[in-house]
Design an enzyme around this catalytic site. Sequence first.
Site, PDB file in Angstrom:
ATOM      1  N   LYS A   1      38.985  44.785  32.461  1.00  0.00           N
ATOM      2  CA  LYS A   1      38.390  45.622  33.279  1.00  0.00           C
ATOM      3  C   LYS A   1      39.539  45.976  34.438  1.00  0.00           C
ATOM      4  CE  LYS A   1      35.143  45.570  37.060  1.00  0.00           C
ATOM      5  NZ  LYS A   1      33.916  44.982  37.770  1.00  0.00           N
TER       6      LYS A   1
ATOM      7  N   GLU B   1      27.802  44.307  49.548  1.00  0.00           N
ATOM      8  CA  GLU B   1      28.161  42.792  48.790  1.00  0.00           C
ATOM      9  C   GLU B   1      28.641  42.031  49.562  1.00  0.00           C
ATOM     10  OE1 GLU B   1      31.199  41.779  44.944  1.00  0.00           O
ATOM     11  OE2 GLU B   1      30.638  44.046  45.424  1.00  0.00           O
TER      12      GLU B   1
END
Length: 393
Positions: free
Chosen positions: A141, A196
């Site tokens: 990723k 977040e």
Amino acid sequence: MTSTSPAARAPLGAVADPVRLLRSWTPGDGSWFSGPQGALLTRGTRTLLPTGDADAVLAHLRGVRAGPALAVGALPFDRAAPAHLVVPEHVERAGPLGAVLVAGPGRAPLAGTAHPVPAPHVYEGMVTEALVRMAAGALDKVVLARALEVIADGPVDPVPMLRELARRDPRSYLFAVDLPPDRPGAPRTLLGASPELLLSRRGSTVSANPLAGSAARAADPDEDRRRGEDLLASDKDRHEHALVVADVVERLRPVVDGLEVPAGPSLVRTPTLWHLSTTVRARATDPDASALHLAQALHPTPAVCGVPRPAAHAAITEIEPFDRGFYTGAVGWTDARGDGEWVMALRCGEVQADRVRLWAGAGIVPASHPPDELAETAVKLRTLLDALGLDEA
């Protein structure tokens, strides 16, 4: 272990009304930070800390004999770059902003022009390059970002931007942090509404809330609900999310006890996006492992960098056409007790004089499609574009 001074243990300012506190923030004179646990406003600079080293910061704070024993500021995406942390002269605290803020008087949209960096088709090519590297086995990723450079017709005031962000999403992690100016006499501000939490420590309780996997919200309630359900069922997004959670757990495990990790993600929403979310909890066992220590142990997570971290960081450096600076770094505070809160520098922009730079990124995994990732960044840019009153994305 260094003892904590009485001043360091003292309350950091009286509890104030959070809306009044928000309205008293001014750029160039301090920082604003708020979230579900409450709000913090700092004023002035008593000490500019010369390093972001967590040991040195904690030692300095424990040596404070008068005034706030708290460091506030920002960590850059690149761990080798300088952090910007200050010990303020004054600190005021307040409770959470709450669910709803009354809208202020309407204002005209910002007048100016916006330039994408890079151009949208070039960003799609960046995603394709990442997919080629993944096919070769170098990456699992990588998060690739793009920017939007806004050149206004006159000086940009970040005050109404922060208030508009608070009005639209008061439950998010709102921040406005002074940064060293690039040009004399022009305050430089990093501000945003991050969804977040990177890491918080309160006493022995440690929490992290990694997000990964996103879907755009819809105006129609039924369609909006369907999009959230589809995200929660998406194999591609659950895989991306699992990579992030596994990395956070692996990096916390050596420095905490009693890790609690849910079996699967849940859904959280912002005004523009659904996200997959997992809240990880643990117990701190070392009083010298401050919130800053623990945040630096996690940063940068796969939510903003990738897996494996070294290869992803190298790919970002080689593929992205700019230095991220403090974007996808962390913003927050730490005190002499080791308590503190650090959030990811996401859904944010940097304001100075007549310039605003906005950023957004997308997590690229083997199942990604370049047009979809470009569209995701456009949705993420909306948070700050809406605060500016601009349509360009």
